[in-house]
Design an enzyme around this catalytic site. Structure first.
Site, PDB file in Angstrom:
ATOM      1  N   HIS A 101       0.889  -1.161   0.000  1.00  0.00           N
ATOM      2  CA  HIS A 101       0.000   0.000   0.000  1.00  0.00           C
ATOM      3  C   HIS A 101       0.928   1.212   0.000  1.00  0.00           C
ATOM      4  O   HIS A 101       2.014   1.161   0.567  1.00  0.00           O
ATOM      5  CB  HIS A 101      -0.809   0.136   1.287  1.00  0.00           C
ATOM      6  N   ASP A 104       2.461   1.957   3.340  1.00  0.00           N
ATOM      7  CA  ASP A 104       3.494   1.062   3.892  1.00  0.00           C
ATOM      8  C   ASP A 104       4.882   1.511   3.498  1.00  0.00           C
ATOM      9  O   ASP A 104       5.850   1.257   4.209  1.00  0.00           O
ATOM     10  CB  ASP A 104       3.359  -0.368   3.358  1.00  0.00           C
TER      11      ASP A 104
END
Ligand code: XLS
Ligand code: NI
Ligand code: NI
Length: 435
Positions: A101, A104
């Site tokens: 993502h 992240d």
């Protein structure tokens, strides 16, 4: 230069079923040919950036338990260190893919412009590492559920400015996924749902979500992204009711908004269980519609009743999942992503390695059992026999007929079906020969 994070841990190699080395593969042999293809190309393993590197060990009752050199995760230098460590783990495991993502891989800096700048910088950095021989990107996605701006939904938010922020965020993540040669782009709508109908216009929210997904597909074609757009069903958590409840619900949604030929599904084992299904049920539903895209192979604890995201460890379950995947022709752009976290007491770097080694090995073992069952053909033969009646011209003609004519034939021929055994236990015993 090594970060030293995994100091003392060697590259994991295949040593065969008799090995007692806990850091060796006993079943995952990437080069072994199964059904005409290398195992690595069948299974297409991916490490998930969020649980493996970004998650800090919190649970509803306690905070961070993992202390990593890239904490706190609010700075670009530490984001790069996290990426360095990530590629070291990819190398140790020999995995062909990874997933992320936006949240992240880059620090969250509040404004869209700042997030865009850091996303571009970190994906350039990751791109260099990929070019230097790292694995490929299985999928990218946007985290539109953690930050407080998403608390009332992303594309389904009552505030059009949040819809706009979501559109800008997904565009940036699709651009980054495209830049890195991603094989798929995933949308999981953790906050695309609701807590109470007292404050929710359900019909409007679904229409907004349908329109949003159409924009995603249009943008994919505009930039020439060749990957597959995937949506990931989950019935609840974090929302009480999530719109993408399960595979069947998603398929209905995609058809309603004209997306059935553009979007496929990313199915997660634990989400299937939360929805009251088996994983193979979800896979078979998607496969029957030609919408099987990819899988997140992480299980839940069967007692606790929530999304515990554990690494797989049940060979018979995994075998049935891969059986249906193989039966439908195997993965195209999809793969096996470990959307799985180690337990919060597993604080050592060695735990991260062992978790993936075990997960990959269980998958390999289940996969080989699935391939053996398919090659043996016992289940297919049994299925064919069970439906053999439908092969007759008369039975086929009935499907093009009408209730009145069928009723007449039942009367004329005195049709009186004789019940036949479903042979479930015999088939279960058959499966147990392989797993
Ligand atoms: C959460 C989901 C999530 C998606 C990616 O339950 O599984 O991790 O896979 O956003
Ligand atoms: Ni999940
Ligand atoms: Ni997932």
């Amino acid at each position: 230069m090594s970060t030293g994070f995994f100091e003392g841990i060697e590259k994991v190699v295949y040593e065969g079923p008799d090995s007692t080395n806990p850091m060796a593969y006993r079943h995952y042999n990437p080069d072994e040919i199964v059904m005409g293809k290398r195992m690595e190309e069948h299974l297409r393993f991916a490490v998930a950036w969020w649980h493996t590197f970004a998650w800090e060990g919190q649970d509803p009752f306690g905070g961070q338990t993992f202390v990593r050199p890239w904490h706190p995760q609010d700075d670009m230098e530490r984001a790069k260190l996290k990426a360095d460590v990530a590629f070291e783990l990819f190398d140790i495991l020999g995995v062909p893919y990874f997933c992320w993502h936006d949240a992240d891989i880059r620090p969250e800096q509040g404004s869209f412009a700042e997030n865009l700048r850091t996303l571009n910088e970190i994906t350039d950095y990751i791109g260099e590492k990929m070019e230097a021989g790292g694995p490929d990107l299985l999928w990218g996605t946007a985290n539109m559920f953690s930050h407080r701006r998403w608390m009332g939904g992303a594309s389904t938010n009552p505030d059009p400015d949040v819809f706009a922020f979501a559109a800008a965020t997904v565009k940036s993540c699709m651009d980054a996924t495209h830049k890195l040669g991603g094989q798929n782009y995933v949308l999981w709508g953790g906050r695309e749902g609701y807590e109470t109908l007292l404050n929710t216009d359900l019909g409007a929210e679904l229409d907004h979500m349908g329109r949003f997904l159409n924009m995603v597909v249009d943008y994919k074609h505009k930039i020439g992204f060749k990957g597959t757009i995937l949506v990931e069903p989950k019935p609840q958590e974090p929302s009480k009711h999530q719109y993408d409840f399960d595979a069947a619900t998603c398929i209905g949604f995609l058809r309603k908004y004209g997306l059935e030929n553009e979007v496929k599904l990313n199915l997660e084992q634990g989400h299937a269980i939360l929805a009251g299904h088996s994983f193979e049920h979800e896979i078979a539903v998607a496969a029957a519609e030609g919408m099987l895209g990819s899988i997140d192979m992480n299980r839940n604890d069967y007692q606790s009743g929530w999304d515990t995201d554990q690494f797989p460890n049940n060979t018979p379950e995994v075998a049935l999942a891969y059986y249906h995947i193989l039966k439908s022709g195997g993965f195209a752009s999809g793969g096996t992503n470990f959307d799985a976290k180690v337990r919060r007491q597993s604080i050592d770097p060695a735990d991260l390695v062992a978790a993936h080694v075990g997960g990959m090995d269980i998958c390999a073992r289940g996969f080989k059992a699935a391939a053996a069952m398919l090659e043996d053909g016992g289940l297919e033969t049994a299925l064919k026999e069970r439906y053999a009646g439908w092969e007759s011209a008369e039975a086929q003609a009935m499907l093009g007929s009408d209730l009145g004519s069928i009723a007449q034939r039942v009367l004329d021929d005195n049709v009186n079906p004789e019940p036949r055994s479903g042979r479930q236990e015999i088939l279960e015993n058959y499966v147990n020969r392989f797993v």
